[in-house]
Design an enzyme around this catalytic site. Structure first.
Site, PDB file in Angstrom:
ATOM      1  N   ASP A   1      -1.163 -45.941 -90.377  1.00 16.73           N
ATOM      2  CA  ASP A   1      -2.466 -46.381 -90.875  1.00 16.73           C
ATOM      3  C   ASP A   1      -2.391 -46.378 -92.394  1.00 16.73           C
ATOM      4  OD1 ASP A   1      -5.057 -46.913 -91.554  1.00 16.73           O
ATOM      5  OD2 ASP A   1      -5.938 -45.177 -90.536  1.00 16.73           O
TER       6      ASP A   1
ATOM      7  N   TYR B   1      -8.221 -59.531-102.905  1.00 13.01           N
ATOM      8  CA  TYR B   1      -7.027 -59.680-102.071  1.00 13.01           C
ATOM      9  C   TYR B   1      -5.884 -60.276-102.889  1.00 13.01           C
ATOM     10  CZ  TYR B   1      -3.739 -61.644 -98.756  1.00 13.01           C
ATOM     11  OH  TYR B   1      -2.580 -61.979 -98.103  1.00 13.01           O
TER      12      TYR B   1
ATOM     13  N   SER C   1       3.922 -60.527-100.525  1.00 12.69           N
ATOM     14  CA  SER C   1       2.896 -60.836-101.512  1.00 12.69           C
ATOM     15  C   SER C   1       2.190 -62.112-101.050  1.00 12.69           C
ATOM     16  CB  SER C   1       3.568 -60.997-102.885  1.00 12.69           C
ATOM     17  OG  SER C   1       2.644 -61.340-103.878  1.00 12.69           O
TER      18      SER C   1
ATOM     19  N   LYS D   1      -2.156 -58.642-103.946  1.00 14.16           N
ATOM     20  CA  LYS D   1      -0.866 -59.268-103.669  1.00 14.16           C
ATOM     21  C   LYS D   1      -0.025 -59.399-104.932  1.00 14.16           C
ATOM     22  CE  LYS D   1      -0.887 -58.607-100.217  1.00 14.16           C
ATOM     23  NZ  LYS D   1       0.097 -58.164 -99.193  1.00 14.16           N
TER      24      LYS D   1
END
Length: 346
Positions: free
Chosen positions: A105, A222, A191, A226
């Site tokens: 997790d 997000y 990525s 990345k």
């Protein structure tokens, strides 16, 4: 939870500009350079694939298993994990490899440490680590989604979790590299093109994120996370070079996967024309993990769809170089910042 607010001094970072030619070739790439047909027999080899319950991670696990590798499918345990493993076993009934569920997790650093310790207690070799797992919480407009340690969800799950997992597995990776053929023990950092479309100018992602992230949309968060993976992949190549470990940050392409499960109907419809099957993302991951065309001299290079070395945005390249090399040294500084965030679990 109260909606997140940025401190008064915070401001949105300036993003660099991705050349149109770069965007075009990554969104509409030539045919894959590395597929299942190119993969060697992997009997006796051991790999970890994170986020293996669906999409690209599941496909990558299947392809490795089909070539007789032992694959640790690192993911949250439960019915979905068991079903994913059973699906692969049914699809590849003649494999002499093995599939093992490794509970992981990434939203809890203590659980990340437990997963790494469990693996090391079971195995003395690791030929490849594919940091595939990621989360994109597009409905978290108020910034309420956090990790167990209180980090914003994208930087916590996508950046700090994989970083800690990799650091804890460095020893077994290095030991394996000392016994294996040169250039064959590798780490893949998944990525995205968001690194180039959203990444901070000259930096990609910085520690300033902890202040300014409430000013950004979930999609921007997000993309910035990345960019963090790209920095990690590039810097890891330098930090782990002495261990004989290669490291590659990759853009797996625009894919039909559960990554977009939080997006609305219009968002999904808009993406549909440029989305490819998950297997194509696996081709990029496996090119980075296995292709014999890659060697130490390529470690840290940017890999794009569907398995090509390609120059990263020029201002971002400066982040991978020290001041003495004409850069700004940011990748090294970001790595140090990540270490500081997870040091209690190392």
């Amino acid at each position: 939870m109260t909606p997140a607010k940025a401190p008064s001094h915070a401001k949105k970072p300036e993003a660099g500009s991705q050349p149109i030619s770069s965007m075009w070739t990554q969104m509409f790439p030539p045919k894959p350079t590395y597929t299942e047909e190119h993969m060697p027999d992997l009997s006796g080899k051991i790999y970890i694939v994170t986020g293996a319950s669906s999409g690209v991670g599941k496909e990558t696990s299947r392809m490795l298993y089909s070539k007789n590798a032992k694959v640790y499918m690192a993911m949250r345990s439960g019915a979905k994990a068991a079903a994913a493993m059973a699906d692969i076993q049914r699809a590849v009934p003649k494999s002499s490899g093995a599939l093992v569920i490794l509970p992981l997790d990434l939203a809890d650093l203590s659980a990340v440490k437990k997963a790494a310790e469990e693996f090391v207690s079971l195995e003395s070799s690791l030929h490849g680590l594919i940091n595939n797992a990621g989360v994109q919480v597009l409905d978290d407009t108020n910034g309420e989604a956090r990790t167990a340690q209180g980090h914003e969800i994208h930087i916590g799950v996508n950046v700090l979790g994989p970083f800690l997992f990799t650091q804890l597995l460095r020893g077994v990776l290095a030991a394996t590299a000392g016994r294996a053929q040169p250039d064959t023990v590798r780490i893949v950092w998944v990525s995205s093109m968001g690194t180039e479309t959203i990444g901070e100018k000259g930096r990609g992602l910085s520690a300033d994120y902890v202040d300014y992230w409430p000013l950004m949309s979930p999609l921007e968060r997000y993309g910035l996370s990345k960019a963090g993976n790209w920095l990690q992949g590039a810097e890891c190549a330098k930090r782990y070079a002495g261990d004989g470990i290669l490291s590659f940050p990759i853009n797996p392409g625009h894919l039909k996967s559960e990554l977009y499960r939080e997006g609305g109907t219009l968002f999904k419809l808009a993406l549909r024309p440029v989305l490819f099957p998950p297997a194509y993302g696996s081709y990029v991951e496996l090119f980075a993990a296995l292709s014999p065309t890659l060697s130490t001299k390529d470690s840290g290079a940017w890999i794009v769809p569907w398995g090509r070395l390609y120059p990263i945005r020029s201002d971002l390249l400066d982040a991978t170089k020290s001041a003495a090399e004409g850069g700004n040294g940011h990748a090294s500084a970001f790595w140090d910042w990540c270490e500081e965030q997870v040091k209690a679990f190392l």
